[in-house]
Design a protein around this motif. Structure first.
Motif, short mmCIF file in Angstrom:
data_model
loop_
_atom_site.label_atom_id
_atom_site.label_comp_id
_atom_site.label_asym_id
_atom_site.label_seq_id
_atom_site.Cartn_x
_atom_site.Cartn_y
_atom_site.Cartn_z
N SER A 1 0.78 -1.04 -0.16
CA SER A 1 0.21 -0.27 -0.06
C SER A 1 1.14 0.85 -0.21
O SER A 1 1.99 1.20 0.72
N THR A 2 0.56 2.13 -0.94
CA THR A 2 0.78 3.74 -1.16
C THR A 2 0.38 4.76 -0.47
O THR A 2 1.22 6.04 0.28
N GLY A 3 -1.03 4.31 0.05
CA GLY A 3 -1.40 5.14 0.42
C GLY A 3 -2.00 6.63 0.01
O GLY A 3 -3.00 7.24 0.34
N MET B 1 -4.83 6.03 -1.90
CA MET B 1 -6.68 5.63 -2.43
C MET B 1 -6.80 6.17 -0.56
O MET B 1 -8.19 7.00 -0.77
N LYS C 1 -11.29 3.15 6.19
CA LYS C 1 -10.78 2.11 7.13
C LYS C 1 -10.31 1.49 5.73
O LYS C 1 -10.53 0.56 5.37
N CYS C 2 -9.65 2.65 5.16
CA CYS C 2 -9.16 2.68 3.99
C CYS C 2 -7.54 2.02 3.67
O CYS C 2 -6.85 1.46 3.28
N ALA C 3 -7.32 1.90 5.23
CA ALA C 3 -5.53 0.96 5.32
C ALA C 3 -5.56 -0.72 5.28
O ALA C 3 -6.47 -1.03 5.54
N LEU D 1 -11.36 -1.90 12.28
CA LEU D 1 -12.45 -2.43 12.19
C LEU D 1 -12.90 -3.30 12.37
O LEU D 1 -14.98 -2.42 12.58
N PHE E 1 -12.98 -1.54 4.04
CA PHE E 1 -12.04 -2.10 2.56
C PHE E 1 -12.26 -3.45 2.86
O PHE E 1 -11.70 -3.51 3.56
N LYS F 1 -16.69 -9.80 5.53
CA LYS F 1 -15.86 -8.90 6.19
C LYS F 1 -16.81 -7.05 5.89
O LYS F 1 -17.64 -7.29 7.58
N ASN G 1 -11.51 -3.98 -3.69
CA ASN G 1 -10.76 -3.82 -5.24
C ASN G 1 -10.39 -4.96 -5.16
O ASN G 1 -10.34 -6.09 -4.42
N GLY H 1 -0.82 0.63 -5.29
CA GLY H 1 0.17 1.80 -5.70
C GLY H 1 -0.05 3.18 -7.16
O GLY H 1 0.34 3.07 -6.73
N LYS I 1 -7.59 7.61 -8.67
CA LYS I 1 -8.21 7.58 -7.37
C LYS I 1 -8.65 8.99 -6.87
O LYS I 1 -9.98 8.60 -5.77
#
Ligand code: PMT
Length: 396
Positions: free
Chosen positions: A205-207, A209, A266-268, A301, A317, A331, A343, A353, A376
């Motif tokens: 993850s690059t952050g 989104m 909660k996208c992390a 979450l 997510f 989930k 996704n 990314g 994004k």
């Protein structure tokens, strides 16, 4: 976005050239207005060549055009004055309308963003602050100067913020405030779990989104906190960022920040496991353990879902590689979320990314919407539109 870029006399005028470029990169059609003093710092030709339009600076030009300042102001979706000198601040605050730039700002009925930039004592002077206060009262956005070395060699506040910050301020000013009054928490990026002082477990993850979601929430007027794992991105404009490294730190920061939140996203990409033992010295090649024992991390979450208030919208997510919808729905239910944004790594242009994503939004009432591949930032806008609709109870 049709944007008027006003440039006044100051060393930071060179940065206005970059701002012009960044506005254009983001789809803006830009027309430039300069004061005579601005031309002493950067040539008119630079701005006319890059904008593709003549620079407007002569209020009294006999070019046959009627009230060019009024036409320009009516055309604009946004006006940004960067740098805005102490002199122009004073004119704008007191109504001294003696040049093309001030006349254009006064004729505008769109959002106006001002970036004051000047030397240390000029910025400290009470009249500057009084003028800024007056201008805030007119509904203009004032982007405070940054602290650093000034053209005089002095160190202090007065530097014009970087073009990226001003670009964000302009976007924020023109975005309707559909989240005004709401408190939003977004998590983004990976978590990093140390194995020894050199090695770690993490993910891709690059952050991007999560940062896009936080930036959009702030643009829409939400009081926004971003809990971020280690990434290479600057904090989005207008967002409070809390930097964490591990899943347990993210758990603490997120649960604390979410106490009074209206929406939590909660996208992390949180590491589900961490090494049971963290060595204090580097594991040597020859005595590397054959097996690394892992222990589970808290599921943030899940915990937020257990303690969720009815007024809070909890958005998770799901990143899946197979049986996507079934896993995402499981989930959603298991973690008591209101919405889950799925996704799949099987979709080209989705997930980690890149600058794009492809998502399906699922809600607890059985609603399901697929959003086609888009940047994004565009996906973030659409996710927020869906969250707002969900909160209104108008989810399709
Ligand atoms: O950062 P980018 O490079 O832009 O990439 C974006 C993204 C792919 C990371 C993002 O779009 C995304 O899918 N984020 C969630 C990734 C993930 O961890 O999915 P998951 O299916 O493992 O987790 C499900 C949900 O539980 C997520 O909301 C996650 O934040 C949460 N979770 C998971 C584990 C854990 N210990 N605590 C959690 O809160």
């Amino acid at each position: 976005m049709k944007t008027v870029l006003g440039v006044t006399g100051g060393v930071a005028a060179y940065k206005a050239v970059y701002l012009l470029r960044r506005l254009q990169d983001n789809g803006a059609d830009v027309r430039v207005v300069m004061t005579e003093s601005a031309k002493k710092f950067v040539g008119e030709l630079t701005f006319s060549a890059l904008s593709g339009h003549a620079v407007f600076s002569e209020l009294w030009a006999a070019n046959g055009e009627r009230s060019a300042h009024v036409q320009l102001a009516n055309w604009a979706d946004a006006v940004v004055v960067a740098p805005c000198s102490a002199n122009t601040l004073a004119k704008l605050a007191t109504g001294l309308c003696d040049n093309a730039l001030v006349a254009t700002v006064f004729s505008a009925h769109c959002p106006v963003v001002l970036a004051p930039a000047m030397d240390l004592e000029m910025y400290r002077h009470p009249s500057t602050h009084r003028n800024m206060e007056i201008l805030r009262g007119y509904g203009y956005t004032l982007v405070e100067p940054e602290t650093g070395y000034l053209a005089s060699g002095l160190l202090g506040q007065g530097r014009m913020p970087e073009p990226e910050t001003l670009l964000e301020a302009v976007f924020a000013a023109v975005t309707p405030k559909s989240l005004a009054g709401l408190r939003v928490v977004v998590t983004a990026g990976p978590t990093v779990e140390a194995l020894d002082p050199v090695r770690f477990l993490s993910n891709h993850s690059t952050g991007k989104m999560g940062y896009a979601l936080a930036a959009e929430a702030a643009r829409r007027g939400a009081r926004t906190t971003l809990v971020s794992g280690p990434v290479q991105l600057p904090a989005p404009y207008g967002v409070e960022r809390l930097c964490v490294t591990t899943a347990r730190q993210m758990f603490d920061a997120t649960t604390k920040a979410s106490v009074d939140a209206d929406v939590v996203v909660k996208c992390a990409a949180v590491a589900d496991f961490r090494p049971a033992n963290v060595r204090t010295t580097k594991i040597k090649k020859n005595d590397a353990p054959p097996v690394i024992e892992l222990v589970p991390n808290p599921d943030i979450l899940l915990e937020l879902g257990k303690n969720k208030k009815t007024s809070t919208t909890l958005v998770g997510f799901a990143l899946e590689t197979d049986d996507e919808i079934t896993r995402a729905l499981s989930k959603l239910r298991q973690k008591n979320a209101d919405l889950v944004v799925l996704n799949s790594l099987r979709d080209e242009g989705a997930g980690f990314g890149g600058d794009s994503n492809v998502v399906t939004i699922l809600d607890k009432h059985g609603g399901q919407k697929r959003l086609a591949k888009a940047s994004k930032s565009e996906i973030a806008k659409q996710i927020w539109n869906h969250i707002i609709e969900y909160r209104k109870g108008t989810w399709a």
